[in-house]
Each structure stands twice: as structure tokens, then as C-alpha cells.
Design a protein around this motif. Structure first.
Motif, PDB file in Angstrom:
ATOM      1  N   ALA A  86      16.502  -0.774   0.873  1.00 36.21           N
ATOM      2  CA  ALA A  86      16.067   0.513   0.318  1.00 36.21           C
ATOM      3  C   ALA A  86      15.539   0.333  -1.105  1.00 36.21           C
ATOM      4  CB  ALA A  86      17.228   1.509   0.333  1.00 36.21           C
ATOM      5  N   GLU A  87      16.234  -0.490  -1.895  1.00 33.17           N
ATOM      6  CA  GLU A  87      15.790  -0.736  -3.274  1.00 33.17           C
ATOM      7  C   GLU A  87      14.463  -1.490  -3.287  1.00 33.17           C
ATOM      8  OE1 GLU A  87      20.147  -1.088  -5.514  1.00 33.17           O
ATOM      9  OE2 GLU A  87      19.226  -2.847  -4.551  1.00 33.17           O
ATOM     10  N   ALA A  88      14.345  -2.491  -2.412  1.00 33.07           N
ATOM     11  CA  ALA A  88      13.122  -3.291  -2.362  1.00 33.07           C
ATOM     12  C   ALA A  88      11.921  -2.445  -1.954  1.00 33.07           C
ATOM     13  CB  ALA A  88      13.298  -4.452  -1.396  1.00 33.07           C
ATOM     14  N   ALA A  89      12.153  -1.461  -1.088  1.00 38.47           N
ATOM     15  CA  ALA A  89      11.062  -0.598  -0.637  1.00 38.47           C
ATOM     16  C   ALA A  89      10.507   0.255  -1.777  1.00 38.47           C
ATOM     17  CB  ALA A  89      11.541   0.298   0.503  1.00 38.47           C
ATOM     18  N   GLN A 135       4.023   7.712  -5.058  1.00 40.35           N
ATOM     19  CA  GLN A 135       4.334   7.536  -3.637  1.00 40.35           C
ATOM     20  C   GLN A 135       5.804   7.170  -3.438  1.00 40.35           C
ATOM     21  OE1 GLN A 135       1.718   4.816  -1.433  1.00 40.35           O
ATOM     22  NE2 GLN A 135       3.514   3.982  -0.410  1.00 40.35           N
ATOM     23  N   ALA A 136       6.293   6.250  -4.274  1.00 41.13           N
ATOM     24  CA  ALA A 136       7.677   5.804  -4.138  1.00 41.13           C
ATOM     25  C   ALA A 136       8.658   6.932  -4.391  1.00 41.13           C
ATOM     26  CB  ALA A 136       7.934   4.644  -5.104  1.00 41.13           C
ATOM     27  N   MET A 137       8.376   7.768  -5.380  1.00 47.03           N
ATOM     28  CA  MET A 137       9.310   8.845  -5.723  1.00 47.03           C
ATOM     29  C   MET A 137       9.327   9.956  -4.683  1.00 47.03           C
ATOM     30  SD  MET A 137      10.833   7.658  -8.248  1.00 47.03           S
ATOM     31  CE  MET A 137      11.870   9.101  -8.562  1.00 47.03           C
ATOM     32  N   LEU A 138       8.343   9.963  -3.795  1.00 44.56           N
ATOM     33  CA  LEU A 138       8.333  10.933  -2.704  1.00 44.56           C
ATOM     34  C   LEU A 138       8.920  10.350  -1.424  1.00 44.56           C
ATOM     35  CD1 LEU A 138       4.779  12.494  -3.226  1.00 44.56           C
ATOM     36  CD2 LEU A 138       6.989  13.546  -3.772  1.00 44.56           C
ATOM     37  N   SER A 139       9.329   9.086  -1.483  1.00 44.36           N
ATOM     38  CA  SER A 139       9.862   8.411  -0.303  1.00 44.36           C
ATOM     39  C   SER A 139      11.281   8.879   0.011  1.00 44.36           C
ATOM     40  CB  SER A 139       9.865   6.902  -0.538  1.00 44.36           C
ATOM     41  OG  SER A 139      10.626   6.229   0.433  1.00 44.36           O
ATOM     42  N   GLU A 140      11.634   8.807   1.296  1.00 43.36           N
ATOM     43  CA  GLU A 140      12.991   9.174   1.711  1.00 43.36           C
ATOM     44  C   GLU A 140      14.020   8.170   1.201  1.00 43.36           C
ATOM     45  OE1 GLU A 140      12.792   7.000   6.101  1.00 43.36           O
ATOM     46  OE2 GLU A 140      12.648   9.185   5.973  1.00 43.36           O
ATOM     47  N   GLY A 146      19.441   6.816  -5.143  1.00 50.93           N
ATOM     48  CA  GLY A 146      19.622   7.717  -6.273  1.00 50.93           C
ATOM     49  C   GLY A 146      18.343   7.871  -7.071  1.00 50.93           C
ATOM     50  N   GLY A 147      18.110   9.065  -7.574  1.00 57.15           N
ATOM     51  CA  GLY A 147      16.862   9.391  -8.257  1.00 57.15           C
ATOM     52  C   GLY A 147      16.589   8.556  -9.496  1.00 57.15           C
ATOM     53  N   PHE A 148      17.625   8.342 -10.316  1.00 57.10           N
ATOM     54  CA  PHE A 148      17.390   7.626 -11.573  1.00 57.10           C
ATOM     55  C   PHE A 148      17.039   6.155 -11.329  1.00 57.10           C
ATOM     56  CE2 PHE A 148      18.786   5.045 -15.194  1.00 57.10           C
ATOM     57  CZ  PHE A 148      17.971   5.594 -16.175  1.00 57.10           C
ATOM     58  N   LEU A 149      17.824   5.470 -10.479  1.00 55.08           N
ATOM     59  CA  LEU A 149      17.530   4.073 -10.195  1.00 55.08           C
ATOM     60  C   LEU A 149      16.166   3.950  -9.531  1.00 55.08           C
ATOM     61  CD1 LEU A 149      18.255   1.101 -10.096  1.00 55.08           C
ATOM     62  CD2 LEU A 149      19.528   1.520  -7.972  1.00 55.08           C
ATOM     63  N   SER A 151      13.579   5.786 -10.025  1.00 59.13           N
ATOM     64  CA  SER A 151      12.540   5.933 -11.050  1.00 59.13           C
ATOM     65  C   SER A 151      12.336   4.647 -11.833  1.00 59.13           C
ATOM     66  CB  SER A 151      12.901   7.082 -12.001  1.00 59.13           C
ATOM     67  OG  SER A 151      14.015   6.743 -12.811  1.00 59.13           O
ATOM     68  N   GLN A 152      13.379   3.844 -11.988  1.00 59.11           N
ATOM     69  CA  GLN A 152      13.259   2.565 -12.690  1.00 59.11           C
ATOM     70  C   GLN A 152      12.630   1.501 -11.795  1.00 59.11           C
ATOM     71  OE1 GLN A 152      14.139   2.468 -16.112  1.00 59.11           O
ATOM     72  NE2 GLN A 152      14.104   4.618 -15.502  1.00 59.11           N
ATOM     73  N   LEU A 153      13.052   1.468 -10.543  1.00 59.11           N
ATOM     74  CA  LEU A 153      12.513   0.486  -9.617  1.00 59.11           C
ATOM     75  C   LEU A 153      11.010   0.671  -9.406  1.00 59.11           C
ATOM     76  CD1 LEU A 153      15.334   0.587  -6.904  1.00 59.11           C
ATOM     77  CD2 LEU A 153      14.938  -1.253  -8.555  1.00 59.11           C
ATOM     78  N   ALA A 154      10.573   1.909  -9.372  1.00 60.86           N
ATOM     79  CA  ALA A 154       9.175   2.213  -9.086  1.00 60.86           C
ATOM     80  C   ALA A 154       8.287   2.158 -10.320  1.00 60.86           C
ATOM     81  CB  ALA A 154       9.073   3.599  -8.447  1.00 60.86           C
ATOM     82  N   ASN A 155       8.872   1.922 -11.483  1.00 61.35           N
ATOM     83  CA  ASN A 155       8.142   1.970 -12.749  1.00 61.35           C
ATOM     84  C   ASN A 155       7.808   0.551 -13.205  1.00 61.35           C
ATOM     85  OD1 ASN A 155       7.134   2.430 -15.282  1.00 61.35           O
ATOM     86  ND2 ASN A 155       9.023   3.256 -16.131  1.00 61.35           N
ATOM     87  N   LYS A 156       6.533   0.224 -13.317  1.00 59.54           N
ATOM     88  CA  LYS A 156       6.151  -1.137 -13.720  1.00 59.54           C
ATOM     89  C   LYS A 156       6.605  -1.447 -15.147  1.00 59.54           C
ATOM     90  CE  LYS A 156       2.378  -0.294 -16.512  1.00 59.54           C
ATOM     91  NZ  LYS A 156       2.067  -0.871 -17.846  1.00 59.54           N
ATOM     92  N   ASP A 157       6.846  -0.440 -15.962  1.00 54.78           N
ATOM     93  CA  ASP A 157       7.287  -0.688 -17.336  1.00 54.78           C
ATOM     94  C   ASP A 157       8.734  -1.168 -17.415  1.00 54.78           C
ATOM     95  OD1 ASP A 157       4.838  -0.076 -18.492  1.00 54.78           O
ATOM     96  OD2 ASP A 157       5.287   2.066 -18.578  1.00 54.78           O
ATOM     97  N   ALA A 158       9.474  -1.037 -16.318  1.00 54.44           N
ATOM     98  CA  ALA A 158      10.847  -1.549 -16.284  1.00 54.44           C
ATOM     99  C   ALA A 158      10.897  -2.980 -15.744  1.00 54.44           C
ATOM    100  CB  ALA A 158      11.724  -0.631 -15.420  1.00 54.44           C
ATOM    101  N   MET A 159       9.743  -3.568 -15.510  1.00 52.89           N
ATOM    102  CA  MET A 159       9.654  -4.885 -14.875  1.00 52.89           C
ATOM    103  C   MET A 159      10.511  -5.939 -15.561  1.00 52.89           C
ATOM    104  SD  MET A 159       6.254  -7.247 -14.465  1.00 52.89           S
ATOM    105  CE  MET A 159       5.531  -6.106 -13.287  1.00 52.89           C
ATOM    106  N   SER A 160      10.326  -6.141 -16.843  1.00 53.97           N
ATOM    107  CA  SER A 160      11.018  -7.225 -17.544  1.00 53.97           C
ATOM    108  C   SER A 160      12.531  -7.043 -17.532  1.00 53.97           C
ATOM    109  CB  SER A 160      10.508  -7.336 -18.984  1.00 53.97           C
ATOM    110  OG  SER A 160       9.185  -7.812 -19.016  1.00 53.97           O
ATOM    111  N   THR A 161      12.984  -5.832 -17.785  1.00 56.37           N
ATOM    112  CA  THR A 161      14.432  -5.613 -17.829  1.00 56.37           C
ATOM    113  C   THR A 161      15.067  -5.699 -16.448  1.00 56.37           C
ATOM    114  OG1 THR A 161      13.935  -3.226 -17.880  1.00 56.37           O
ATOM    115  CG2 THR A 161      14.456  -4.298 -19.973  1.00 56.37           C
ATOM    116  N   LEU A 162      14.335  -5.288 -15.404  1.00 55.87           N
ATOM    117  CA  LEU A 162      14.846  -5.447 -14.041  1.00 55.87           C
ATOM    118  C   LEU A 162      14.987  -6.924 -13.685  1.00 55.87           C
ATOM    119  CD1 LEU A 162      12.823  -2.684 -12.133  1.00 55.87           C
ATOM    120  CD2 LEU A 162      15.318  -2.771 -12.374  1.00 55.87           C
TER     121      LEU A 162
END
Length: 528
Positions: A86-89, A135-140, A146-149, A151-162
Motif C-alpha cells: 500500500a505504501e509503495a503504491a 492521483q495518489a491522494m485520491l487513491s483508496e 493514513g492521510g499524513f503518511l 501525503s509524504q509518500l506521494a510528495n517528491k519533496d520528501a524524497m531525501s528524508t524518506l
């Protein structure tokens, strides 16, 4: 210019990894560069329709159906990096790609991030992916993580910290964006962090994934895109760039520490600089001669290198009329100031002619090309160059353009020195000066033997391999075997050292070899 190492200022390039159009790894990338391979793909109308493009768009008379494709961009071993399905998706595809690339770069450098006391910084950049985020934030799948995680997974600006979180990197970690110069700026930032003592190792790079990859562009005269689907840097028929997808990362370390630990050193980074054009240009997207000349001058000063010592420059080279002219004028301003510089002494290149313009990853592609050219002593050819743009005055300049691969011998008493430029829309310019490593001075692409440095015929070398399961281990061995066959030169000590420093997984095997290269499997329990 001497070959003296400045332990307080020089940075060693100790590892690299990359994936580019037509090249799944650095070895394939270098082979394609030497052979003059054009990695750009051209699509049929059927392929474009299947990719979801509108028939009116692709039927336009000025539509050019080309793009630099990154094969296997959708593959990701989520479990290896500790992600659920789910996270990878939800994870930005660029973050998936970059996580794998950072891991491969660290492996190439022989660095196990899990070892304690290794303060590793991470400096990355990526192109904008607003459609993916929406698209990711509209996914099931959002409900599953969880909404907050999400938003981080789908955000390219969180790349380095992830990536730092998953790989356990404890140095400075941030994602930056300066348009086309992003990834070369990331290298400069990594250098500054190393020099200030913020980290002991630094990984820098960038990624650009253009979706859908089966794509094209509509040509407009005077704009960025090529009319004929070719990137013809500095050529009389240049009309712009082709764009594409790709990524790369390099591992950097203070040179004194790299030497002390016997790290294989690809090249020495002597100096780097960044700046911005500010208001010294006619518009926001236009380049500036003064801004580009200033950043080149500053980088040379930091490197303590005279322009006359530079043999090869990897240019930004967008093949646009304005961009090429401004870049060439800036180079002439700097290099004409060198009294010892004659006519046609320094080669110009642009990797964009091979793989297209990679946006945020353009700079790191040029950097890796230059590192390999310096290490192996060959200047790759410039593709699609037939005759120089008459506005440049190339024939009476310090520069020339080679259309065939040519040997790059070190000058008498001096090592090979090259430089890389990357200039971003918005005016952030970057320039980096690189020098051949004195510890790799005997390596050349023309070597036909596999000498063991030092000539100790009784030396025994150990080559450990490991993976999380037998299937992965078998694939790894197959890949290494394929790589070995392609090598004209092999430093057994360097290979053994790198493999022994990598992270050790539960499924293991070891080989031993003597200095002649005779190798056998060591039938024993797992190594430790």
C-alpha cells in the motif's frame, strides 16, 4: 597545475550509479557514450494512443513523437526497502527509482550504511510531479496508510528524508530544486557539507521521470523542443532538445579519508561553484553570459586550476539558438583570458545529444559522463554534429567538437582535467572542475590486459556476495559475471575491497582468486 592532493579542499568520487535512456547501469551508459548510441525512442501513432494521448495532439503537423525512455521504471522491490504494498503504491515513482539508485551507488562505493559511525548525507533533486501527487491522494490506498503518511509518500519533496529514514542515513538530508541545474547543484551542496564537517560521506544526485514515457512534444520555433527529434548542440541545424527520463547518484568523501581507507577513487573533485543570474538577463527563462562566466571563473579559482589546463568541458548544451550562443560566449570570455590557450585545444561535449535533456537529472548525467571520461582516458563523441553554428565562431576559438571517440592522454607532467556545467531555468548556474585520480593513472579504455597493481603473484583475493534470498543472489552473480566479461582492465584489490565493505545479507557465497585471476568457489559456511 600540479597533481598535488589538497586534503583540506579536494573531494574524492568513490562511487556512482545511474540509469539512463538505453542504459540500465553505468557500464552500459559508458559503452553507449563511446559507441555514439542515440538512446532516444520514437513512437508510432498506435503506441501514443495506447498511452492515452489525444489524436488531435499527435496528429498535429509539428508534433514530434520522441522521448528518452527509462526502461523498467515501474519495478520496485518494496519489501527490500521495508515498504508495504500500500505504501509503495503511493510512493512517488521518482522516490522509488532514487532509493534504488542511492543503494546501488553506496554498494558501488563499498559502503554499508548500517555500520555504526558512518555519518552519510543525502542531497537529491527531482522534477515536479503534481499530477502524480493528486492521483495518489485520491487513491483508496490512502485509507490503508493514513492521510499524513500518504501525503509524504506521494510528495517528491520528501524524497531525501524518506530515503534517509529507510537506509539509516544520519547526515544532512534534503531535496532541492533549481530546475535543469538541480542535480549538479546537489553535488555542490554535498561538497560544501563535507568540507564543513557536517558529514563523512555524501550521496548527491537527481531523478527525472516524465510520465507517460510514451510521449512527444510539439515544436515551436525558438523554444526548447527539437524540430527533428535530435539534440544538435552547437550545430548549425540545432532547433532545441529532446527530453527524457533518467537518474544518477554519486558518492563523495574527503580525499584524505578516502586515501587512508584505500577507497577506489573514480576522480578528484577540485572545485565547484553556484550562483544566479539575478536581473542580468532579458527575462526569467533567459540565460546570462555574465552569470555563467562568473560561476565558471569561481569554480576554476576554487580548484586552483588555470583554464589552459582543462582539456574537456561537458556543457549544458541544450541546442537552442539562445542557450548555445550564451554558453559559448561565457566559455570564450573565461578561456580567452588564459594567455597559454591556443586555438581548438579544449573539447566540448553534451550528453543531451545521447540521452536527451533529463531536466532535474541533466547535471548528474553530465557529471557521471565526465567522471568516466577522466577515469578511462577517452573523450566520447558529440552526436548529431555536422557543422558548427556560424554565430559561434568555433573555428577561431579555444574549443573544438569531436565526432568520434578520441584518446585523452594526460599532458606531460599533468593529469587529465575536465569540467561540467549545468544551468537552470530561473538562473541558478553550477560548474564543477574534476581531475584524474593519481591512484588510477594507469587505467585506460585501451588496456587489453588485467594487471594486478603491485605485481604480487602470490596474493589471494576474496570476493564475498550476499542477498536476502537465493534467487536474488543468483541474479547478482549473473549480473557480475556479465560485467566481468566486458572489462578490459580489472583491479582485483579494488574489487575485493569494495565487495568486502558492502552490507552483508543472510544468503551468502564467497569466491577466492589469485593475482592471475584464477577463481574458484569457497565451499564453506557463510562468511562473517
Amino acid at each position: 597545475m600540479s597533481a598535488e592532493i589538497r586534503e583540506d579542499l579536494d573531494i574524492a568520487v568513490v562511487g556512482l550509479a545511474g540509469r539512463f535512456p538505453g542504459a540500465e547501469n553505468g557500464t552500459e551508459f559508458w559503452r553507449n557514450l563511446l559507441m555514439g548510441v542515440d538512446g532516444i525512442s520514437r513512437f508510432t501513432e498506435e503506441e501514443l494512443l495506447q498511452a492515452g494521448h489525444d489524436i488531435k495532439k499527435i496528429g498535429h503537423k509539428d508534433f514530434v513523437p520522441v522521448n528518452g525512455v527509462l526502461e523498467g521504471a515501474n519495478y520496485f522491490d518494496a519489501a527490500f526497502f521495508g515498504y508495504s504494498q500500500a505504501e509503495a503504491a503511493l510512493l512517488d515513482p521518482q522516490t522509488r527509482l532514487m532509493m534504488q539508485c542511492v543503494w546501488h551507488a553506496l554498494e558501488n562505493a563499498g559502503i554499508d550504511p548500517a555500520k555504526r559511525g558512518r555519518n552519510i548525507g543525502l542531497f537529491l533533486g527531482a522534477r515536479s510531479t503534481v499530477p502524480w501527487t493528486m492521483q495518489a491522494m485520491l487513491s483508496e490506498q490512502v485509507e490503508n496508510v493514513g492521510g499524513f503518511l500518504a501525503s509524504q509518500l506521494a510528495n517528491k519533496d520528501a524524497m531525501s528524508t524518506l530515503i534517509s529514514w529507510k537506509l539509516g542515513l544520519e547526515g544532512p538530508s534534503f531535496t532541492l530544486q533549481t530546475a535543469c541545474s538541480t542535480s549538479l547543484v546537489s553535488v555542490h551542496q554535498a561538497v560544501q557539507s563535507l568540507l564543513s564537517g557536517e558529514c563523512d560521506f555524501a550521496v548527491a544526485g537527481g531523478v527525472s521521470l516524465l510520465l507517460p514515457q510514451q510521449n512527444g512534444h510539439t515544436y515551436q520555433e525558438g523554444m526548447l523542443f527539437s524540430k527533428d527529434g535530435k539534440t544538435r548542440a552547437f550545430d548549425a541545424e540545432a532547433t532545441g532538445s529532446v527530453f527524457g527520463s533518467g537518474l544518477g547518484a554519486v558518492v563523495l568523501r574527503r580525499v584524505g579519508e578516502a586515501i587512508a581507507d584505500n577507497d577506489p577513487i573514480w576522480a578528484i573533485l577540485k572545485g565547484s561553484a553556484i550562483n544566479n543570474d539575478g536581473a542580468r538577463k532579458v527575462g526569467y527563462t533567459a540565460p546570462s553570459v555574465k552569470g555563467q562566466a562568473d560561476v565558471i571563473r569561481t569554480a576554476l579559482q576554487m580548484a586552483e586550476v588555470d583554464a589552459a589546463d582543462v582539456d574537456f568541458i561537458e556543457c549544458h548544451g541544450t541546442a537552442t539558438s539562445l542557450g548555445d550562443s550564451i554558453e559559448f560566449m561565457a566559455l570564450r570570455e573565461i578561456f580567452n583570458q588564459s594567455r597559454s590557450f591556443g586555438v581548438n585545444q579544449c573539447a566540448l561535449g553534451s550528453v543531451k545529444t545521447n540521452i536527451g535533456h533529463l531536466d532535474s537529472a541533466a547535471g548528474i548525467a553530465g557529471f557521471i559522463k565526465m567522471v568516466m571520461a577522466i577515469r578511462y582516458g577517452v573523450i566520447p563523441p558529440m552526436l548529431h554534429f555536422q557543422s558548427p553554428n556560424p554565430q559561434l565562431g568555433l573555428e577561431q576559438s579555444p574549443f573544438y567538437i569531436n565526432t568520434c571517440a578520441e584518446p585523452w592522454p594526460a599532458k606531460s607532467g599533468k593529469l587529465r582535467i575536465g569540467a561540467v556545467s549545468s544551468f537552470g531555468i530561473g538562473g541558478t548556474n553550477a560548474h564543477i572542475v574534476l581531475q584524474q585520480s593519481i591512484f588510477a593513472s594507469d587505467i585506460s579504455a585501451s588496456a587489453i590486459s588485467r594487471p594486478e597493481r603491485g605485481g604480487n603473484g602470490d596474493k589471494t583475493y576474496y570476493f564475498p556476495f550476499s542477498a536476502k534470498n537465493k534467487a536474488s543472489l543468483a541474479l547478482q552473480l549473473e549480473s557480475v559475471s556479465h560485467w566481468l566479461v566486458q572489462q578490459s582492465y580489472l583491479d582485483l584489490h579494488a574489487l575485493s575491497h569494495t565487495l568486502s565493505q558492502r552490507h552483508c545479507f543472510s544468503c551468502r557465497i564467497m569466491f577466492i582468486a589469485d593475482a592471475k585471476g584464477d577463481c574458484r568457489n569457497l565451499e564453506s559456511d557463510p562468511w562473517h
